[in-house]
Design a protein around this motif. Structure first.
Motif, mmCIF file in Angstrom:
data_model
loop_
_atom_site.group_PDB
_atom_site.id
_atom_site.type_symbol
_atom_site.label_atom_id
_atom_site.label_comp_id
_atom_site.label_asym_id
_atom_site.label_seq_id
_atom_site.Cartn_x
_atom_site.Cartn_y
_atom_site.Cartn_z
ATOM 1 N N MET A 16 37.663 -40.132 2.882
ATOM 2 C CA MET A 16 39.082 -39.728 2.915
ATOM 3 C C MET A 16 39.237 -38.685 4.025
ATOM 4 O O MET A 16 38.494 -37.711 4.057
ATOM 5 C CB MET A 16 39.487 -39.138 1.555
ATOM 6 C CG MET A 16 40.823 -38.456 1.536
ATOM 7 S SD MET A 16 42.240 -39.552 1.747
ATOM 8 C CE MET A 16 42.503 -40.078 0.071
ATOM 9 N N THR A 70 40.052 -46.272 6.675
ATOM 10 C CA THR A 70 39.784 -44.953 6.079
ATOM 11 C C THR A 70 41.118 -44.328 5.654
ATOM 12 O O THR A 70 41.951 -44.018 6.511
ATOM 13 C CB THR A 70 39.079 -43.987 7.066
ATOM 14 O OG1 THR A 70 37.928 -44.625 7.599
ATOM 15 C CG2 THR A 70 38.660 -42.698 6.367
ATOM 16 N N ASN A 118 47.420 -46.726 2.802
ATOM 17 C CA ASN A 118 46.281 -45.860 3.160
ATOM 18 C C ASN A 118 46.735 -44.531 3.749
ATOM 19 O O ASN A 118 45.921 -43.651 3.987
ATOM 20 C CB ASN A 118 45.401 -46.566 4.214
ATOM 21 C CG ASN A 118 44.260 -47.336 3.589
ATOM 22 O OD1 ASN A 118 43.956 -47.137 2.425
ATOM 23 N ND2 ASN A 118 43.643 -48.206 4.368
#
Ligand code: NAD
Length: 294
Positions: free
Chosen positions: A17, A39, A82
């Motif tokens: 993260m 990511t 995301n």
């Protein structure tokens, strides 16, 4: 050497993260690229308008991919999921690496970096996307300078493959290795450089801009210079590139370079960059620079 590189890579922590501070031109691009490559990333700004700009930029780039058939609308939704917009550092608990991309002002950067250091884990990595401020200078106010380095992206982030990872005097191998690994996970080509004015790319680029400015002073037609450089094989000439970078940014970076390398960069005459800046012709951001955009 390969073995050395492998040993080095082993020290990297995986970034599961990330977070970016500042959702402007660069922050929005960094969030988009990280989310696109898988990511998840928190995107923090000081107000909702800033966050909206960053998200709009990501949506614009993703819509283009959908239009070109490079991804489906569902995939676009997954990428957007995301990106986690926030106004609070309190949400940074699970973050492994932070990229600071707020305005190029040392005082603002100092306070933002200190505030971030207080909320992330002790072994987490803090980086700055500064184009001109020394990494050692920014590290001075940190409690854990060993966890800090530069992570310098280029504009526009989704198109420019290079990322400079800048090692400060106190930066640990682990911080560098983790930042390099994250840049690779984002699909970028990282290089590791030492801290100095201009890092690496701007030490090449700004003398080139200086050469261009001298040609213009000698009477050259800037459009012809651009055409020559395009024929030479570069994607754009110096005048157009300066319009993309912005005359304010270029002027500031030029001053930092002239201070760092007075023997090579000092010029007693005004450059074309200074003249354009004084006339408020900042480039694409003000719709007029060397060229007219509206
Ligand atoms: P920008 O002005 O587009 O964005 C800066 C953002 O930071 C704004 O959204 C602002 O609201 C936000 N901000 C300000 N204070 C904040 C705070 N305390 N907390 C969170 N957010 C805050 O600037 P930019 O062009 O994206 O540049 C950001 C950084 O990236 C600068 O250090 C710049 O030197 C560097 N950089 C810029 C370029 C470029 O071409 N624009 C290229 C490479 C690196």
């Amino acid at each position: 050497l390969k073995k050395k590189a492998k040993d080095y890579e082993k020290q990297a922590n995986q970034v599961k993260m990330a977070a970016v501070l500042g959702a402007g031109i660069m922050g929005g691009g960094i969030a988009y690229q990280s989310a696109l490559k898988g990511t998840p990333i928190m995107m923090k700004d000081i107000n909702r308008d800033g966050i909206k700009l960053g998200l709009d930029e990501a949506k614009k780039q993703l819509s283009k991919r959908v239009e070109k058939g490079k991804m489906s609308a569902d995939q676009m939704g997954d990428v957007l999921n995301n990106i986690h917009p926030t106004l609070n550092y309190g949400d940074f608990g699970d973050v492994d690496l932070v990229v600071e991309a707020v305005v190029e002002n040392p005082k603002v950067k100092d306070s933002v970096l200190r505030e971030t250091e207080d909320v992330i884990g002790e072994d987490k990595i803090l980086t700055s996307n500064t184009s001109t401020i020394s990494i050692d200078r920014l590290a001075k106010n940190l409690k854990r300078p060993e966890n800090f380095c530069g992570m310098h992206f280029f504009n526009p982030v989704h198109m420019m493959p290079l990322v400079e990872v800048i090692r400060g005097e106190k930066t640990s191998d682990k911080a560098v290795a983790t930042t390099v690994a994250y840049a690779r996970a984002m699909g970028k080509s990282p290089i590791v450089v030492n801290d100095c004015p201009g890092f690496l790319v701007n030490r090449i680029l700004f003398p080139y801009f200086g050469g261009f400015a001298r040609l213009v002073r000698d009477g050259a037609d800037f459009q012809k210079v651009d055409k020559v450089m395009e024929k030479f094989g570069w994607p754009m000439g110096p005048a157009y590139l300066l319009d993309v970078v912005g005359m304010d940014t270029a002027k500031h970076a030029n001053e930092v370079m002239a201070e760092g390398f007075p023997d090579r960069m000092k010029d007693e005459h005004k450059s074309a960059i200074d003249v354009m800046f004084e006339k408020d012709r900042l480039g694409q951001k003000s719709d007029v620079g060397f060229y007219q955009y509206k």
